[in-house]
Scaffold this active site. Structure first.
Site, PDB file in Angstrom:
ATOM      1  N   ASP A  59       0.867  -1.177   0.000  1.00 28.19           N
ATOM      2  CA  ASP A  59       0.000   0.000   0.000  1.00 28.19           C
ATOM      3  C   ASP A  59       0.903   1.225   0.000  1.00 28.19           C
ATOM      4  O   ASP A  59       1.714   1.398   0.917  1.00 28.19           O
ATOM      5  CB  ASP A  59      -0.895  -0.020   1.247  1.00 28.19           C
ATOM      6  CG  ASP A  59      -1.922   1.109   1.269  1.00 28.19           C
ATOM      7  OD1 ASP A  59      -1.671   2.159   0.650  1.00 28.19           O
ATOM      8  OD2 ASP A  59      -2.965   0.941   1.920  1.00 28.19           O
ATOM      9  N   VAL A  60       0.782   2.069  -1.020  1.00 30.52           N
ATOM     10  CA  VAL A  60       1.690   3.212  -1.161  1.00 30.52           C
ATOM     11  C   VAL A  60       1.547   4.221  -0.021  1.00 30.52           C
ATOM     12  O   VAL A  60       2.419   5.070   0.154  1.00 30.52           O
ATOM     13  CB  VAL A  60       1.478   3.940  -2.510  1.00 30.52           C
ATOM     14  CG1 VAL A  60       1.941   3.075  -3.667  1.00 30.52           C
ATOM     15  CG2 VAL A  60       0.020   4.366  -2.681  1.00 30.52           C
ATOM     16  N   TYR A 151     -10.337  14.484  -4.828  1.00 33.15           N
ATOM     17  CA  TYR A 151      -9.599  14.102  -6.033  1.00 33.15           C
ATOM     18  C   TYR A 151      -9.059  15.335  -6.752  1.00 33.15           C
ATOM     19  O   TYR A 151      -7.893  15.372  -7.168  1.00 33.15           O
ATOM     20  CB  TYR A 151     -10.529  13.308  -6.949  1.00 33.15           C
ATOM     21  CG  TYR A 151      -9.853  12.688  -8.148  1.00 33.15           C
ATOM     22  CD1 TYR A 151      -9.154  11.495  -8.030  1.00 33.15           C
ATOM     23  CD2 TYR A 151      -9.943  13.281  -9.411  1.00 33.15           C
ATOM     24  CE1 TYR A 151      -8.549  10.906  -9.128  1.00 33.15           C
ATOM     25  CE2 TYR A 151      -9.333  12.703 -10.512  1.00 33.15           C
ATOM     26  CZ  TYR A 151      -8.643  11.524 -10.364  1.00 33.15           C
ATOM     27  OH  TYR A 151      -8.037  10.955 -11.464  1.00 33.15           O
ATOM     28  N   LYS A 155      -5.116  16.293  -7.376  1.00 29.07           N
ATOM     29  CA  LYS A 155      -4.558  16.401  -8.723  1.00 29.07           C
ATOM     30  C   LYS A 155      -3.996  17.798  -8.994  1.00 29.07           C
ATOM     31  O   LYS A 155      -3.007  17.938  -9.724  1.00 29.07           O
ATOM     32  CB  LYS A 155      -5.615  16.028  -9.767  1.00 29.07           C
ATOM     33  CG  LYS A 155      -6.012  14.554  -9.732  1.00 29.07           C
ATOM     34  CD  LYS A 155      -4.825  13.625  -9.899  1.00 29.07           C
ATOM     35  CE  LYS A 155      -5.239  12.157  -9.916  1.00 29.07           C
ATOM     36  NZ  LYS A 155      -4.098  11.231 -10.078  1.00 29.07           N
ATOM     37  N   THR A 187     -12.197   3.104 -17.003  1.00 28.19           N
ATOM     38  CA  THR A 187     -11.595   2.274 -15.958  1.00 28.19           C
ATOM     39  C   THR A 187     -12.629   2.033 -14.859  1.00 28.19           C
ATOM     40  O   THR A 187     -13.658   2.713 -14.790  1.00 28.19           O
ATOM     41  CB  THR A 187     -10.346   2.937 -15.343  1.00 28.19           C
ATOM     42  OG1 THR A 187     -10.764   3.984 -14.457  1.00 28.19           O
ATOM     43  CG2 THR A 187      -9.427   3.497 -16.416  1.00 28.19           C
TER      44      THR A 187
END
Length: 314
Positions: A59-60, A151, A155, A187
């Site tokens: 998990d990053v 989000y 970004k 996706t």
């Protein structure tokens, strides 16, 4: 030239498509994501394409996990030539109705984890004398849309981080920083997103395939570019956001509700923000026709027509 490439976020969407693309080019792959079983599937797909590949479940957002991933790449292949970071999560909902912990985890995954990856990759590149880092941004790093505050914030932050890293990389020969900014992509991320809006999200048209974004990423590894936009309307949206902000803000809400949300109701849930869902992981999200299914359908109809013609021939 065969490279060793780390791909974070390799089990779904753009990351999985990129792993397949690079496998077809013969690169050595270090594949990382949260779902061990799905990650093994992707590794096997890459090996079937003739590539050497290993799977490293991680998990990053976990402390030390990214460094351990880089160490695994060094142990298996001797180092890292390139790193493609695609890991991301999403949440829908008004900002004031989205739980603070969900907002913060989206930012942690989409921005702070990208910074961790960049820090580790650049350290390894400096030791090796060069390397290419590809970060996956979004057109939402240049514009805004309602109901996606976490989000969008992440970004926009990633856009600033990438630009800063590019400026600093001018002092480090052999190191390249690339940012690939897709628009709407077919996706699973939209269905997998946390949701506090009551309607499932979807990519507004026009929708690009993940394979198209993967090819753009692969081209960056071959010939690094500062920024690549993937999406026919990205430039138009950025123009409207910058030049006609009043008009943009009047239109973006209704357009988002019309084109960016389905009519399918959904109860509030955390999606995959904290925990992966291997059942929902795939290259495509089902928003575009499946090319293989289309080919089979066309082939089947052609065979039916041919058979009917033969029966009518004397």
């Amino acid at each position: 030239m065969t490279r060793t490439v780390v791909v974070t976020g390799a089990t779904s969407g753009i990351g999985r498509a990129t792993a397949r693309e690079l496998a077809g080019r013969g690169d050595r792959l270090v594949l990382a994501a949260r779902s061990p079983a799905t990650l093994d599937e992707v590794r096997d797909e890459c090996r079937a394409a003739g590539a050497r590949a290993i799977a490293v479940p991680m998990d990053v957002t976990e402390p030390g996990a990214v460094a351990a991933l880089a160490d695994a790449a060094r142990t298996e292949f001797g180092g890292v030539d390139a790193w493609v970071h695609t890991a991301a999560v999403m949440s829908y909902g008004r900002f004031d109705e989205t739980p603070a912990e969900v907002f913060e985890q989206v930012v942690r995954t989409d921005l702070l984890a990208a910074a961790t990856v960049a820090r580790e990759a650049l350290r390894r590149f400096r030791d090796a004398g060069g390397g290419t880092l590809v970060l996956t941004g979004s057109v939402l790093g240049h514009i805004t849309a309602p109901y996606m505050s976490g989000y969008v914030a992440a970004k926009w932050g990633l856009q600033g981080l990438a630009r800063t890293l590019q400026q600093e990389a001018r002092e480090t020969p052999g190191v390249a920083i690339c940012l690939v900014n897709p628009g709407s992509v077919d996706t699973p991320v939209y269905r997998q997103a946390a949701n506090y809006l009551g309607r499932i999200g979807r990519p507004p048209p026009p929708i690009a395939s993940p394979e198209r974004v993967a090819r753009a990423i692969a081209h960056c590894l071959d010939r690094p570019r500062r920024e690549v936009s993937v999406g026919r309307l990205n430039v138009v949206m950025r123009f409207g956001f910058t030049v006609l902000p009043g008009v943009y803000d009047v239109l973006v809400g209704p357009l988002m509700r019309l084109a960016g949300l389905t009519r399918t109701p959904v109860a509030p849930h955390e999606g995959v923000v904290f925990t992966p869902n291997s059942a929902g992981e795939a290259v495509r999200g089902g928003w575009l026709p499946d090319p293989a299914r289309v080919v089979r359908a066309v082939g089947g109809r052609a065979a039916t027509v041919a058979s009917a013609v033969r029966r009518r021939l004397p």
